[in-house]
Write a protein that holds these residues in place. Sequence first.
Motif: not given
Length: 753
Positions: A79-87
């Motif tokens: 979830r963190l990777i997704w959040v960071v990548t998307s941001r």
Amino acid sequence: MTDRKRRNPPLVADRRYGPGKKTAAKSARKSTGSRSKPAGTRKSAGRGARKRSNARKGGGGIFGWVGRLIRSVIGWILRLIWVVTSRVTIVMVLLVALGVGYIYTTLPEPETLLDQRARGSVTMLDRNGEVFAWRGDQFGGVVTTETVSPHLKNAIIATEDKRFYRHFGVSPRGVASAVRINLREGRGPLSGHGGSTITQQTAKILCLGDPYDPASGKTEAEFEADCRRTTLWRKIKEAIFAMAMEVKYSKDEILTIYMNRAFLGAGARGFEAASQRYFDKSSAQLNASEAAMLAGLLVAPTRFAPTNNLTRAQNRASLIIGLMEDQGYLSAEQARQARANPARLSQAAAERAGGYFADWVMEKTPDYFARNTTEDVVIRTTLDRRLQAAAEEAMKFVFQEKVSDESKAQAAIVVMSADGAVRAIVGGRETRVSGVFNRATQARRQTGSAFKPFVYATALELGYSPLDTVVDEPFCMNIAGSGRWCPENYSHRYSGRVTLTDALKRSLNIPAVKISESAGRESVRQVASDFGIESDLAAGPALALGASEATLIEMTGAYAGILNGGSAVTPYGLTELTLLGDDAPLMGATGGIGERVIRQKAAQQLVWMLEKVISEGTGTRARLNGWQAAGKTGTSQEARDAWFIGFTSQYVAGVWMGYDDNTPLKGVTGSGLPAEIWHETMVRVHDGLTPTPLPLMEPQGPTRTREPGGAGNANNRRSGGGLGQVVDNVLRDIFGGGGGNRGGNTPRQAGDR
């Protein structure tokens, strides 16, 4: 049966609306109640379900708890990777959008980007007004996707970017393919194949919007090299710039900029200039094979330039014809025809952009109109391409037939008119070159006996007659600071009393020195200098024997002064310089006939003497059937240089031969191979011309009478009354003579046979 019949029929409402909720609930409870189990059994079933649920979640106990923890951590990380990548993606997209938007606002109108050369071009025309050479960065004029040949547009797209009309400036598929190829071939991911689209290449050509500034301290070549650097950051900027161009310009406008700005070798900027330079035609007239050859230059302009290697350029064009066929731009029959008829260079391009002659003209033209011009300049020259070809053929013929293949000896040829208009220059054995050492105009070499005509020119100007005599005998003189100097003839033999004409035609050294000393060294130096020999002339008596150095073009120009009646000439190649599109010339001829050096009578008598050199003397190998010719051989000390310079009534030609490192020639004098090269040159130069006589004057008679018995030992001669005898007596009184001690500083002197 009875009970079933007694059952009350359902109400009408029930039939209409279906079973009610209460009825359904009762039915459900009744059904459940009929299968009900003891309470204990229900509790056991509940515990079993929980155990099965726990088993599915990893089991119970410590292992189950660890499993659940690991799954929680992994889920959190994802979830963190997704959040960071998307941001980050959102931020990058915003930054790219901002960059594209900013560059979009700075991009000028496309018309202003079509020609932004820092340097202009120089186009050279021969004496007939035909283009034979170019220098600088030539821009042939603006072309568009509509005005060029369709074959050219298709060849560019097929070669460089087949998806040009479908991408948004960057091709991820192309970049990935290029990286894969580079890694497979053992290079870095950004080294070698770039995967750049035409839009990205255009961005690179424009140097990402940074124009060249001459005040930066960098040369234009260094600036362009910096623009072509391949780093990750520069590729990112290039991609953003390309996308901004895609937003600002249409696809055809981008392709138009590319076609006008691409460098295509040999100084050609843009496809119109390249088409004119290589094929002498407009880019609108190109056929498929020519278009393919030009498109092939984009990957490596110097390597695939047809002026460097025509076969290599044709092979590259054949590959591009295949690409055009594969992509549907050519039918199979059209491709076959294109391969069967490969592109060939125009005459001007085949002549290697003017070679030595064009280099010399550029050297003599002011820098602000030549090497540093910011304008497009047109120079009309004196070059005669027929004569240039004649000189090149003569050089090649003699070296092929008379010189060993292993020999490193060099030669040079200059042909000019009597007024100094240079018609041909060959600066070395390799004739189809440019930008290299030009032995005809840059090499300063000892002139040897080729200098002697200026000694006799001085004497004739002072009143000597060609039939005056001087004694050829062992001779020494004391030179202050150097000691005793005793020149020798080439043959080491002496002829006694000889006429000045005999002394010149046999290239005797002793008479030349005596005449020079009698007429005055300073006078000889002045006459030679006035005739155009610009080098520092020797101060000692060896001046008469050609101890000074000069270039071949200087010496040939000095002989032209003898031919034209005694007036100095300045060799020149430029006759008119204009800016492209202008009619009024900015410069006129840079040379020609100057002031008179010697009287016309003296010049014509000297021509008569020099004619004897070829008809009777050391220059007999230079004879021309049907033509009177005059000239002089020359061989410098230790045979390091061999010369032959002469003329007919139409042209003057000079030939030099030697080694670049001053190694002595073996078995070569001016009367040998240089005379033969001169002969072969002049035979070709005069082909088709009607023979006309030389402007010579035969002397009426000697000013003195020979002693009975003719030439003999000087000690057996009586004094005679004539200028020649006076010269002998004066020199004998001043310097001494005879065969006394010839020690001291005695270098071997040059001469000719």
